[in-house]
Structure formats: C-alpha cells, structure tokens
Design an enzyme around this catalytic site. Structure first.
Site, PDB file in Angstrom:
ATOM      1  N   LYS A  77      46.677  64.938  67.949  1.00  0.00           N
ATOM      2  CA  LYS A  77      45.939  63.931  66.971  1.00  0.00           C
ATOM      3  C   LYS A  77      45.173  62.973  67.653  1.00  0.00           C
ATOM      4  CE  LYS A  77      47.693  61.192  63.209  1.00  0.00           C
ATOM      5  NZ  LYS A  77      48.922  60.751  62.373  1.00  0.00           N
ATOM      6  N   SER A 152      48.912  61.849  57.540  1.00  0.00           N
ATOM      7  CA  SER A 152      47.573  61.587  57.979  1.00  0.00           C
ATOM      8  C   SER A 152      47.354  62.541  59.215  1.00  0.00           C
ATOM      9  CB  SER A 152      47.612  60.234  58.672  1.00  0.00           C
ATOM     10  OG  SER A 152      48.717  60.090  59.636  1.00  0.00           O
ATOM     11  N   SER A 176      53.898  61.474  57.964  1.00  0.00           N
ATOM     12  CA  SER A 176      52.679  61.861  58.366  1.00  0.00           C
ATOM     13  C   SER A 176      52.662  63.347  59.174  1.00  0.00           C
ATOM     14  CB  SER A 176      51.783  61.042  59.185  1.00  0.00           C
ATOM     15  OG  SER A 176      51.016  60.016  58.573  1.00  0.00           O
TER      16      SER A 176
HETATM   17  N1  GLN Z   1      51.104  58.631  54.078  1.00  0.00           N
HETATM   18  C1  GLN Z   1      51.819  57.583  54.801  1.00  0.00           C
HETATM   19  C2  GLN Z   1      50.846  56.364  54.686  1.00  0.00           C
HETATM   20  O1  GLN Z   1      49.992  56.439  54.288  1.00  0.00           O
HETATM   21  C3  GLN Z   1      52.183  57.764  56.059  1.00  0.00           C
HETATM   22  C4  GLN Z   1      51.507  57.654  57.111  1.00  0.00           C
HETATM   23  C5  GLN Z   1      52.065  58.078  58.270  1.00  0.00           C
HETATM   24  O2  GLN Z   1      53.080  58.739  58.531  1.00  0.00           O
HETATM   25  N2  GLN Z   1      51.310  57.675  59.386  1.00  0.00           N
HETATM   26  O3  GLN Z   1      51.412  55.334  55.314  1.00  0.00           O
END
Ligand code: GLN
Length: 475
Positions: A77, A152, A176
């Site tokens: 990532k 994400s 994420s």
């Molecule tokens: N989707 C969640 C957010 O927008 C989690 C993001 C993540 O785990 N980095 O914060």
C-alpha cells in the site's frame, strides 16, 4: 504449474526444489499486473526492478538462505515506506515524496527476500471506504469493474483478488484491510494493536492504525503476519512476540445479533446465518451476545479518528513535508500548500478534528468519545471473559457498491465501516474471510465473514479462518 493459482507453501516448495525460479514467479505476476492495471488500476506504480529483485531472491535460494517468503511477490500500500521509492499516500501533497528509510515491516520482508511488485492505490491518507478518495483515480473491483473495491486499501485488495500479486500489505484504522478484503473476495487481517510495528507507515489515527496482510487464503495471510510481527525499538506501542498467545482453535462463537438489525442487506444476513449453521454442524457452539455500547462505535470513531488525523496531518505544510506553494507570508505558504495539496475528505477530517479538540469543545466531544471508547472496550472484555472464544459478524453491511454511488454522501460512506470500526477502537484482532457471493443487479459479488478474537489471540483467528475455509472447501 499454475503459478498464479498457487499458495505460498506450494511456490516455496517448487522454488526450493528448483522446479521454478523466483524469476519465473515474479515474471508471471509482473506480466499479469501490467496486463490488468489499465483496467483495474490497483497499482499507482509497478516497479521496474521486479526481475532484479527476483534474481537476488534466486541467489539467496541457491546459497540455502531460505525464509518462508523468499521470492514471494507482494504488493505494498502506498502509505508504507520503501527506501528510495515514492510513498505518496495517494495524495497530491506527497506526490513526489521519496522515502528516506524502510518501514520496519519492509525491512523484515527485505531480510526474507520477498519481491515487491509495486505500490498500490488507496484513499488519500487512508481515509475512505472505496478508494475513490485517491488523488490519482479510483481502483476498480475485479469482480465488477463498475464497482468500488472498498477502501482504503482498495488497491492491495484488488491486486490480490486479480492475481496481480500473491499477497499484499495494507493498513487498517477503521476497517481498511477487512472491508476491501470482503468486497474483493480475499482474506484480510487486522492484528492486535501493537502486534506489528507502525514505524514507517504514514500515520492516520495513531491509536487505531495497524499494518496487516491480504491473501487469497488464511494460511498465506498468517505467513505474512508471522514475517512482519514483533516488537520494534522505533514503535513504543509495539508488543514483544511473547505477548501473543499460543494459537487455539475457538469453540464458542458469540454473535451480537442486536447490532445486526439495521442497514444490513437481507442477502448478507442470509449468507451469514447459513454460514453460522454450517459452523454449528461442524461442532462450534453459537451463542447470542450483547455489546451494549457498540451502537456508539461509529460516532466515537468519527471523533477520535479525525482528532488524531488533524494532528498527524499537520506535518504536511510544505516545509517539513509536502510540495511547497509560495505565498506572501509564511502563513500564506502553509495555507496555499495545504489547500492545494489535500483533497476534500482530508480537509473535512482536518476541520472536524480541529473542532473536536478545540478549547471549549474538547470536553463535549473528544473527552466524551474517549470515555465511551473505554466503555466499548469493557463490553468486549466482558464477552470474552464469559467464555466466548471469538465473535462473528458480517464484515460489511452491503456488497461492493457502484463507483460514484456514495462519493457525495460521506455519512453513507462512513456506514460501510459499522462492523469493522469497533475492533480498532478496542485494539483487538480481527480477520475477514470470504463467505460466499450475493447476486446484485446481474453481478455476482463476494462478501466476507468477520471473526474477532480477544487481544493477543491473533493466532486463534487463523485457526478459525482455516477451519472456516475447510468447511467451505476453499483451498
Ligand atoms: N473507511 C474508514 C475511514 O474512512 C477506515 C479507514 C482506514 O481503516 N484507514 O476512516
């Protein structure tokens, strides 16, 4: 041998016996990654030295210097630092930032001689659930390219799902890793907070962030976790390996049905219940549990997380980090740099975070959220102390949604994390494993089952997930 459909252990054996070289493996993955990236856009960059890396792995194998992951192709990532390569966090503000050191997880993987295929797309600074918040275009779900891969870490999930890497690393602050894993039909694991060093991961919410693996099966995910876990001098919150418990296969599974009533697709609930039945037929005891404060988890997360985000993102000011934009005064420089460099979602969270921390509001919001977070943690503790070995929920309330469907509705987007967020707030480990597919508008879309274990019981989740795969005849 079908390279793209082999497990780590199968490739390991083939490479060690000289049936295949690391170069063969890397080439197969690189070729597929390059062929499919225009369509899927899982990678922001496919590295140009994949073959050289694989040659070095082959030399290690020849010397007998063999680790479990030597020569294994992996995607990273874009918020995890690899020395000498760009790490942009999918943000314009870090577009040309080159990492000056290796994240601890990267250093560990390098020691094993893995092959890095490329850096994967993500929501800007890991904020989002669809990868649409990337400054460099969205990633498509390999199961239906009109849909999002989740986020994400959507690029990492899509890369593993589309055989563009065997395994991948992502980060999980509120879901994420698990949410995109579920939406792309792969395994995703969020370790106990502190089990993996965060050093060299671009920080989002420091009390929530963890790095973890994506894989096509639980055993492969476990092997990557084994390679990256452990204490680290550079991360004071990291845990020594002896803190993690010896793995035991769970027997008693708790289900918080009171929390699964609102906003969950009917088809997902049906698949979930059918899978619980199967587990019961295979000797597991399924019991109802209560987590009274869990309904506040999403609200608590959207106070605690932005507070930490606003603090962590303060460093991108054009002086310490970030592409500088010149103004009239120093303050002007900051403001030009930041308004030019950050996307809408980053800005929204910086504003929210600054507000909940501001004098006069910190008690009403941040401190209250912090107190409720403690309450949620107690709820989980009580359930585990009552003899429940792990908790099961669907990973997500819906399968992959259409690109653009939720992009202009942040609250709808935030609801995608309803089942994953409580896990980060409490620091416990959780895994998402594919639990079948649902048919939506002519598409057959994967969905995931989430298993949550007590703190330090990461190993139990792999035992659980491997057995779940066996029951479902997944390799
Ligand atoms: N989707 C969640 C957010 O927008 C989690 C993001 C993540 O785990 N980095 O914060």
């Amino acid at each position: 041998m079908d390279i793209l459909n082999s497990t780590i252990e199968e490739l390991r054996k083939a490479m060690d016996e000289g049936v295949l070289s690391a170069v063969d493996v890397a080439k197969a993955y690189e070729e597929n990654a390059r062929n499919r990236n225009d369509e899927i856009h899982a990678y922001l960059e496919i590295f140009d030295d994949v073959e050289e890396q694989a040659q070095r792995a082959d030399e290690m194998i020849k010397r007998g210097e063999i680790y479990p992951l030597t020569g294994i192709p992996i995607a990273i990532k874009d918020n995890i630092l690899i020395k000498g390569r760009i790490a942009s966090g999918a943000s314009k503000i870090l577009e040309n930032y080159t990492a000056s050191y290796d994240a601890t997880v990267i250093q560990k993987l390098k020691e094993q001689g893995v092959v890095f295929i490329g850096r994967t797309n993500m929501d800007e600074f890991a904020m989002g659930s669809s990868t649409e918040n990337s400054a460099f275009g969205e990633t498509k779900n390999p199961h239906d390219t009109t849909r999002v891969p989740g986020g994400s870490s959507g690029g990492s999930a899509a890369a593993v799902s589309a055989n563009m890497a065997l395994v991948a690393l992502g980060t999980d602050t509120g879901g994420s890793i698990r949410q995109p894993a579920a939406l792309c039909g792969v395994v995703g694991f969020k370790p106990t907070y502190g089990a993996v060093s965060r050093y060299g991961a671009i920080a989002m919410g420091s009390s929530l962030d963890q790095i973890g693996p994506f894989a096509r099966n639980a055993r492969d995910a476990q092997m990557v976790f084994d390679a990256i876990k452990g204490s680290d001098f550079y991360d004071a919150t990291s845990l020594s390996e002896s803190t993690l418990k010896e793995p035991h296969k769970p027997k008693k599974i708790g289900v918080p049905r009171h929390f699964l009533t609102k906003g969950v697709d009917k088809e997902i609930m049906e698949a979930f219940e059918a899978n619980l039945k199967k587990l019961e037929q295979n000797g597991y005891e399924i019991v109802d549990i209560e987590l009274p404060s869990i309904e506040y988890a999403l609200a608590v997360y959207y106070i605690v997380m932005p507070a930490e985000v606003s603090t962590n993102l303060a460093r991108y000011d054009g002086i310490r980090y970030g592409v500088a934009k010149k103004g009239e005064t120093l303050l002007d420089d900051y403001s030009k740099t930041r308004s030019n460099g950050f996307g809408d979602e980053s800005r929204r969270r910086i504003l929210l975070g600054t507000f909940v921390l501001s004098s006069g509001y910190a008690d009403a919001y941040y401190r209250k959220a912090h107190a409720v977070r403690g309450q949620i943690r107690e709820d989980f503790k009580k359930v585990f102390e009552s003899g429940v070995d792990c908790i099961a929920t669907p990973t997500t309330p819906t399968p992959a949604f259409k690109i653009g469907e939720k992009a202009s509705d942040p609250l709808a987007m935030y609801a995608a994390d309803i089942f994953t967020v409580p896990v980060n707030l409490t620091g416990v480990p959780a895994i998402s494993v594919p639990m079948g597919k649902v048919d939506t508008d002519g598409a057959s879309l994967p969905i995931g089952m989430q298993f949550i274990a007590p703190q330090y019981h990461d190993g139990d989740l792999f035992e659980m997930a491997k057995d779940f795969e066996k029951i479902n005849n997944i390799k």
